[in-house]
Design a protein around this motif. Structure first.
Motif, PDB file in Angstrom:
ATOM      1  N   ASN A 185       2.492  -5.573   3.205  1.00 59.05           N
ATOM      2  CA  ASN A 185       1.781  -6.738   3.745  1.00 59.05           C
ATOM      3  C   ASN A 185       2.505  -7.979   3.264  1.00 59.05           C
ATOM      4  N   GLU A 233       0.874  -1.170   0.000  1.00 61.63           N
ATOM      5  CA  GLU A 233       0.000   0.000   0.000  1.00 61.63           C
ATOM      6  C   GLU A 233       0.911   1.221   0.000  1.00 61.63           C
ATOM      7  N   GLU A 277       1.440  -6.659   8.592  1.00 61.79           N
ATOM      8  CA  GLU A 277       1.633  -5.426   7.845  1.00 61.79           C
ATOM      9  C   GLU A 277       2.795  -4.676   8.476  1.00 61.79           C
TER      10      GLU A 277
HETATM   11 MG    MG Z   1      -3.598  -1.935   5.276  1.00 66.44          MG
END
Ligand code: MG
Ligand code: ADP
Ligand code: ZN
Length: 476
Positions: A197, A10, A213
């Motif tokens: 992740n 992310e 994460e």
């Molecule tokens: Mg997340």
């Protein structure tokens, strides 16, 4: 059992808009704390957000550059949580209907080919403020200049398999953002940041394992190191019969380990709901087409062009175009000194090595394209030898001076005069009678030794071809 790692990233990218995403305040970095604030971005009751058109345009640019599908209709949602750097008590983000979905980018694969990495979604959101905890001060401080700065969140599919692939993906994504000129990509300053992740699964299995994460990595190297550590840690847990716990972990760069921060039980329930202050975002197809037409040359296109126009190997073109600044640097050098392969060699070898040693980006290079081209010119006209060029290059890098100046100051001009070389060559032969005898007895390999000695005696200034010639004559 043999496990393979599965990684999904992310990424948050700060957009280079002049103003914030929902108000007129400046989005610039580095101002006095709390000078870029207003009722909207400090969450005063009764203030209303107005969407920044430029931020949407930038988001669409990235969507198009990553072959993502731009949603004709997307929604802004409130992500509710309390934290002192979030004055509204919620962050405006996108949740159910993100701006773009189903994209992909291409990264180099381990076997020398290419691999596509899926992009699940790209959505727009606002950044939070910044807290300062200084042990020496009686209070913690907060700076709201960053609240409301536009961000893109780019979520990848779990397609990455190694820390190296994760770093490559980040480099590719950052290059695209920089080529689009919508994000400066500065990981240290946090305008390009990533949460990773990662999970393990038995090789051959198709189901995903339990993931953790990892946060707090502010360089490509840290991402790689943190992931390598985390993969090893999970491997040990599984090998010893345990189970990986789904949790958020913090990378500690000093200790070189990840540590548990919060578990799933403590995970937030953000109570997302559509923000009633913002209408749904409808993007018409015509605007998308206009933006598509205006897209600049992207890294892969530039790479192809470099291969064609400059006739350099694909590998070289890949390395050089991986950063926009480096590709610009290269093109400027080639313009000044049109020998593309030679320029590529110096940039990929000496320049990148020195920059890496100093942990500098090419933008901060003390050695300009003019410097490099100047030095190559001196080499070409025989003023300096290739060996001396290496010295001149390092001097230029160290001092920021031009090649001509350094050569003059240090008397590095190549000796191309036969007469001037005769004396040092005779001395070398006199001082090494055993080697001369051995050479004459058939040990041809010693020729290199004599050349080396002459180069040493002349501090590398002798013209190597000439040394070869004279030595051959004298030794035959
Ligand atoms: Mg997340
Ligand atoms: P959240 O919003 O809770 O962080 P998402 O489902 O949006 O969760 O996933 C976030 C990231 O985690 C994505 O990049 C996704 O590819 C990755 N991911 C999800 N499940 C796994 C898993 N089991 N192993 C590795 N990565 C995963
Ligand atoms: Zn504001």
């Amino acid at each position: 059992m043999e496990y393979e790692a599965v990684i999904g990233l992310e990424v948050h990218a700060q957009l280079l808009t002049g103003s914030k995403i929902f108000c007129n305040c400046s989005a610039a970095f580095g101002a006095e704390p709390n000078t870029h604030t207003c009722p909207v971005c400090t969450g005063m009751p009764g203030s209303l957000p107005v969407l920044n058109r430029k931020a949407v345009e930038f988001a669409i640019k990235l969507a198009l550059a990553t072959d993502s599908h731009v949603a004709p209709l997307s929604l802004f949602a409130r992500k509710n949580y309390f934290y002192p750097d979030l004055p509204k008590g919620y962050q405006i983000s996108q949740y159910e209907l993100p701006l773009a979905v189903q994209g992909s980018v291409e990264i180099p694969s381990a076997d020398g080919g290419k691999k596509r990495i899926g992009i699940t979604r790209i959505h727009m959101e606002e950044d939070a403020g910044k807290l300062f905890h200084d042990e020496a001060k009686p209070f913690s401080y907060v700076d709201f200049n960053r609240t409301g700065v536009p961000l893109l969140e780019i979520v990848s599919e779990p397609d990455l398999r190694t820390p190296q692939e994760a770093a490559d993906y980040l480099r590719v994504l950052r290059a695209i953002l920089q080529y689009l000129e919508i994000c400066d990509g500065n990981m240290e300053e946090g305008s390009f940041r990533c949460d990773a992740n990662v999970s393990l699964r038995p090789v051959g299995s198709k189901t995903l394992g339990t993931r953790t994460e990892v946060k707090n990595m502010n360089s490509f190297r840290h991402v790689e190191r943190a992931l390598a550590y985390e993969i090893e840690r999970q491997n040990e847990v599984l090998e010893s019969g345990g189970a990986v716990v789904q949790e958020t972990r913090l990378w500690d760069p000093q200790k070189g380990i990840t540590e548990a921060m919060r578990g799933k039980e403590e995970a937030h329930d953000y109570r997302y709901f559509p923000d009633p202050d913002l209408v749904p975002l409808a993007i018409d197809a015509q605007w998308i087409e206009e933006i598509r037409k205006g897209l600049p040359e992207l890294p892969l296109q530039r790479k192809e062009r470099f291969i064609q126009a400059y006739q350099i190997p694909e590998y070289d073109a890949g390395v050089i175009t991986a950063s926009k600044a480096l590709a610009d640097y290269y093109e400027e050098c080639v313009r000044l000194f049109p020998e593309p392969k030679q320029v590529a060699n110096w940039i990929m070898g000496d320049l990148l090595r020195l920059l890496k040693e100093d942990e500098k980006e090419v933008e901060e290079s003390p050695l300009s394209p003019q410097h490099l081209a100047g030095m190559l010119g001196l080499m070409k006209d025989g003023t300096i030898s290739g060996k001396i060029a290496k010295t001149v290059f390092e001097e230029m890098y160290k001092t920021g001076k031009g090649a001509q100046e350094i050569v003059k100051e240090q008397g590095l001009v190549q000796i191309t005069d036969e007469e001037a070389l005769t004396k040092p060559i005779d001395e070398v032969l006199q001082n090494n009678p055993n080697e001369v005898a051995a050479y004459k007895g058939g040990k041809d390999k010693l020729f290199g030794f004599f050349v080396g000695q002459v180069m040493k005696a002349t501090q590398g200034k002798a013209n190597p071809q000439l040394v070869n010639q004279i030595l051959k004559k004298k030794l035959s």
